[in-house]
Design a protein around this motif. Structure first.
Motif, mmCIF file in Angstrom:
data_model
loop_
_atom_site.group_PDB
_atom_site.id
_atom_site.type_symbol
_atom_site.label_atom_id
_atom_site.label_comp_id
_atom_site.label_asym_id
_atom_site.label_seq_id
_atom_site.Cartn_x
_atom_site.Cartn_y
_atom_site.Cartn_z
ATOM 1 N N ASP A 103 0.995 -1.297 -4.335
ATOM 2 C CA ASP A 103 0.226 -0.112 -3.969
ATOM 3 C C ASP A 103 0.323 0.919 -5.081
ATOM 4 O O ASP A 103 1.308 0.981 -5.799
ATOM 5 C CB ASP A 103 0.757 0.473 -2.665
ATOM 6 C CG ASP A 103 -0.224 1.481 -2.053
ATOM 7 O OD1 ASP A 103 -1.397 1.509 -2.488
ATOM 8 O OD2 ASP A 103 0.181 2.224 -1.156
ATOM 9 N N GLU A 104 -0.706 1.736 -5.205
ATOM 10 C CA GLU A 104 -0.761 2.792 -6.220
ATOM 11 C C GLU A 104 -0.476 2.198 -7.600
ATOM 12 O O GLU A 104 0.359 2.666 -8.355
ATOM 13 C CB GLU A 104 0.207 3.936 -5.886
ATOM 14 C CG GLU A 104 0.004 4.541 -4.508
ATOM 15 C CD GLU A 104 -1.393 5.117 -4.287
ATOM 16 O OE1 GLU A 104 -2.164 5.209 -5.258
ATOM 17 O OE2 GLU A 104 -1.710 5.449 -3.135
ATOM 18 N N HIS A 149 5.181 3.223 4.400
ATOM 19 C CA HIS A 149 4.531 1.931 4.650
ATOM 20 C C HIS A 149 5.329 1.092 5.635
ATOM 21 O O HIS A 149 4.767 0.364 6.448
ATOM 22 C CB HIS A 149 4.382 1.150 3.336
ATOM 23 C CG HIS A 149 3.226 1.607 2.498
ATOM 24 N ND1 HIS A 149 2.694 2.864 2.576
ATOM 25 C CD2 HIS A 149 2.489 0.959 1.560
ATOM 26 C CE1 HIS A 149 1.688 2.979 1.727
ATOM 27 N NE2 HIS A 149 1.545 1.840 1.086
ATOM 28 N N LYS A 177 -6.518 1.914 2.740
ATOM 29 C CA LYS A 177 -6.136 0.705 2.001
ATOM 30 C C LYS A 177 -4.920 0.023 2.626
ATOM 31 O O LYS A 177 -4.820 -1.198 2.629
ATOM 32 C CB LYS A 177 -5.837 1.060 0.532
ATOM 33 C CG LYS A 177 -7.063 1.531 -0.227
ATOM 34 C CD LYS A 177 -6.743 1.806 -1.679
ATOM 35 C CE LYS A 177 -5.880 3.036 -1.860
ATOM 36 N NZ LYS A 177 -6.554 4.297 -1.475
ATOM 37 N N THR A 178 -4.004 0.860 3.141
ATOM 38 C CA THR A 178 -2.772 0.293 3.689
ATOM 39 C C THR A 178 -3.063 -0.762 4.749
ATOM 40 O O THR A 178 -2.476 -1.841 4.748
ATOM 41 C CB THR A 178 -1.913 1.402 4.333
ATOM 42 O OG1 THR A 178 -1.880 2.513 3.443
ATOM 43 C CG2 THR A 178 -0.513 0.924 4.601
HETATM 44 MG MG MG Z 1 -2.176 4.567 0.129
#
Ligand code: MG
Ligand code: ADP
Length: 753
Positions: A455-456, A391, A360-361
């Motif tokens: 994210d998350e 990240h 996903k990153t």
């Molecule tokens: Mg991730």
């Protein structure tokens, strides 16, 4: 109170104490159940029905059946269960054809077991369970039957409510009678509204076919339109407009309540299954309000103006060429959907769901390139500092070579560094900033913020967007979660978002070997762990965290920590637990990643998304206490490097067959979506709702697993309403608008009307 006996005086918002038969004492009991008003009482639905025509004998029972039967109590007893010292209560009953145990793992309410004496006649309603080859009931409904013959012969289908101290099923049914009669009287006494061309009276349960009882339009829509500032009128029974009820074949609310609480003669199995048209009506409405709210949020979004993006894709193409691998088909598909969204005139509001490790990153970073090419900045928010750093490193690796400037903003930075970063954001030097979500809460000023990535997502709420909106910003929004959510549930949990699914892992990953095992095999497991440590690998040992007994869990983990230190004197063991401060946790994780530790014992769910490629074994203790999705999440912490990875699920003592079978699902599949579906079926939706839970649950009758079809219909209806009448200004839709404002405040319709 003299009005107390006059049923006509009861209104929906009348406190329940004023219902005939309810005194202050019973009023208190009801209040504890959340029943404060007449409306609450009417929405206290039967949790089951007992069909007296279909009473069963004990010898005829089969596993998994929901049954009712009449029997005599043989004895009431209690015993301790294994080493866990859990107390189990047992009411043994017999009906001449056989006997069966009714087991209780807690006392339903004070005095419950004292109610039952040997030889007493009882009714038992419950699901038949198999345990070690024998049939039993767990927490069935047991009702005293003594002297209930008259009642028994009069009614065929009896609603079953949860009894409690001082409140029997019979007394609840009496209260319902009074409340229903009063409300029916009210409804028929209201003067017909001028706009109601049907002029029907919402009458009794026997009104015949489904659509017979005409609901009337609430007071709110009579006569002139109210000013927007005027408070909404008091709650009325019927809130769904006539046209909607006709289209979706919904009986009136009064009819539905009548039937559900007082099943008519001849009521069939659809009552027991809660699939009658009357149940459907109530379930439909429960979903409908939620879906209408989500639809209104979505339609509000579509009227916002987004930062103007054009599909400039040169940088994206250069990224593709620079990667040592190809994007997977699922990554490309999601990216495409994102690129299309970005070119629309209103802000993107998209969720990317993808299993752990699905990449996903990179999708997020790729999206930031489109922003850059349109001269916009991107903010990437993550729940923890360590993820922010991870990240940040990735962004530097993939984006810097393409000429982007990356920034990092975390709480532990020195203020001089911070100030410098602020300045670079304000002047637009930084193209992509990575940080914890303080990023938008603080006084951070962007030159030209175009895209926000979260994210998350499941780890924190979804208030970020409204916070940005308050600042006058309306960027594109991309949220990412590694918790796969069953599609049907996504409609309620993320119903206001568009969803992309990355359902494919990059090639070449070897699957994680998962094994379910027991306490008796601990020595072998430790031997296996040793082998891996000798090879230079690292390990996670995870303990469940059950909130009520946090101390016990911590004690377990601490003693495991001590034992492992003794067992592996040549290796370094670390402990991570929920009582630690975020920066302490980060520190431990950081050191683990740096291989300063070999074994990490943890009571808390290990920080999501953290990559420690050298850790290849995870031992989960008391695996039966975790939800499957949680297990899946945990397992995703290993299998991130080149080494073959293992996940060992240790079951506690005396776990049920069901728990074992459940754990075995983990051996069979690594597909997060399949696991999520299984988890939803087993444990219900609570697991998935997380931070978004507030306002999304609280269904009193609806069941997200059983009622999927109704959910779909109500969602369709909600979106249709807003498509036809976005401001909900049409006179027949005003009750919908009123209800939305009442439930979610005027802000929920901020962009409407
Ligand atoms: Mg991730
Ligand atoms: P998650 O979806 O769990 O956030 P990540 O984005 O952390 O997954 O990616 C996991 C790993 O897979 C990273 O090391 C990343 O570089 C790698 N990766 C991502 N996409 C691909 C791909 N298409 N092919 C090979 N490896 C990939």
């Amino acid at each position: 109170m003299s009005e107390k006996s006059a049923p006509g005086a009861l209104k929906l918002d009348t406190p329940v104490q004023f219902v005939k038969g309810v005194g202050p004492k019973l009023g208190d009991v009801l209040k504890k159940k959340g029943v404060e008003t007449v409306q609450d009482l009417l929405e206290w639905y039967p949790r089951a029905y007992e069909d007296r025509r279909a009473a069963r004998t004990i010898s005829s029972l089969k596993p998994d059946e929901l049954v009712s039967l009449r029997a005599k109590v043989i004895r009431v007893s209690s015993f301790n269960m294994g080493a866990s010292k859990r107390k189990i209560y047992d009411v043994t009953i017999s009906d001449g054809t056989g006997k069966i145990h009714c087991k209780f793992f807690r006392v339903p309410y004070k005095g419950f077991f004292e109610r039952f004496k040997p030889n007493q006649d009882v009714r038992v309603i419950g699901k038949v369970q198999a345990y070690r080859g024998q049939l039993e009931f767990n927490h069935p409904d047991i009702q005293d039957e003594t002297g209930d013959e008259a009642q028994a012969s009069a009614d065929e289908m009896i609603p079953v409510y949860p009894e409690s101290e001082g409140l029997t099923n019979r007394s609840i049914r009496k209260l319902m009678e009074v409340a229903l009669d009063a409300v029916a009287l009210q409804e028929s006494a209201s003067p017909p509204p001028a706009t109601n061309r049907y002029g029907a009276t919402a009458s009794s349960a026997s009104a015949g076919p489904r659509m017979a009882g005409g609901g009337r339009l609430p007071t709110a829509v009579r006569g002139k339109t109210r000013a927007a500032s005027e408070p909404p009128p008091p709650a009325k029974l019927e809130k769904l407009p006539e046209w909607l009820r006709t289209k979706y074949e919904l009986p009136s609310r009064l009819e539905a309540l009548e039937h559900v609480h007082r099943p008519p003669e001849g009521a069939g199995a659809d009552y027991i299954e809660q699939t009658s048209p009357y149940h459907r009506r109530i379930i439909f409405e429960e979903f409908f309000w939620l879906e209408l709210y989500l639809a209104s949020k979505k339609s509000g979004l579509q009227r916002e103006k987004a930062p103007a993006f054009e599909p400039r894709l040169t940088l994206l193409e250069r990224l593709r060429k620079s990667l040592p691998f190809q994007l997977t088909g699922a990554q490309e598909r999601s990216l495409n959907e994102i690129v299309k969204d970005l070119a629309k005139p209103h802000p993107m509001h998209r969720l990317v769901q993808g299993d752990v490790g699905s990449g996903k990153t990179l999708v997020a970073l790729a999206a930031s390139l489109v922003a850059k090419e349109n001269a916009f900045q991107t903010a990437i928010m993550v729940p923890t500092e360590i993820l922010a750093e991870q990240h940040y490193q990735n962004a530097i690796r993939y984006l810097e070579p393409l000429g982007l400037t990356i920034g990092l903003l975390t709480g532990s930075m020195k203020s001089s560094e911070r100030n410098q970063t602020y300045e670079m954001l304000r002047t637009g030097v930084i193209d992509v900033i990575v940080g914890t979500h303080a990023l938008i809460q603080e006084a951070v000023e962007f030159k030209n913020l175009g895209l926000v990535v979260i994210d998350e997502q499941h780890r924190f709420g979804v208030h970020q967007r409204s916070e940005l909106k308050k600042k006058g910003l309306s960027p594109h929004f991309l949220v990412m979660t590694a918790t796969p959510i069953p599609r049907t549930l996504a409609m309620t949990v993320y119903g206001d978002l568009d969803v992309s699914v990355i359902d494919e892992l990059p090639p070449g990953r070897s699957p994680i070997v998962t094994r379910v095992t027991y306490e008796s095999k601990r020595e072998q497991v430790m031997g296996f762990l040793k082998d891996q440590l000798v090879k230079g690998r690292q390990a996670y040992v995870v303990y469940p965290l059950v909130e009520e007994s946090e101390k016990i869990d911590l004690r377990d983990a601490v003693s495991a920590f001590n034992e492992l230190e003794v067992l592996f004197p040549d290796y370094k063991v670390a402990l991570l637990h929920g009582k630690m401060k975020p920066d302490e946790k980060d520190e431990v994780m950081r050191k683990f990643r740096a291989k300063d530790f070999d074994i990490l014992v943890s009571t808390t769910v290990i920080e999501v998304g953290v990559d420690v490629p050298n850790a290849n074994i995870m031992i989960i203790e008391h695996a039966e206490r975790f939800g499957l999705s949680q297990l899946h999440q945990l397992r995703g912490r290993v299998g991130r490097g080149e080494h073959k990875s293992y996940c060992v699920l240790m079951l506690g003592k005396a776990v049920s067959d069901e728990s074992r079978e459940r754990a075995q699902i983990m051996e069979q599949t690594s597909d997060g979506f399949k696991i999520a579906e299984a988890d939803l079926a087993i444990r219900g939706p609570g697991e998935f709702l997380g931070a978004r839970q507030s306002g999304l649950t609280g269904f009193k009758m609806a069941n997200l697993v059983r009622d999927v079809k109704i959910l779909q219909e109500s969602r369709e209806a909600a979106f249709e309403v807003l498509e036809k009448d976005p401001d909900l200004t049409a006179i027949e839709n005003r009750p919908l608008r009123d209800e939305l404002v009442r439930a979610h405040g005027p802000a929920s319709l901020a962009s409407v009307g």
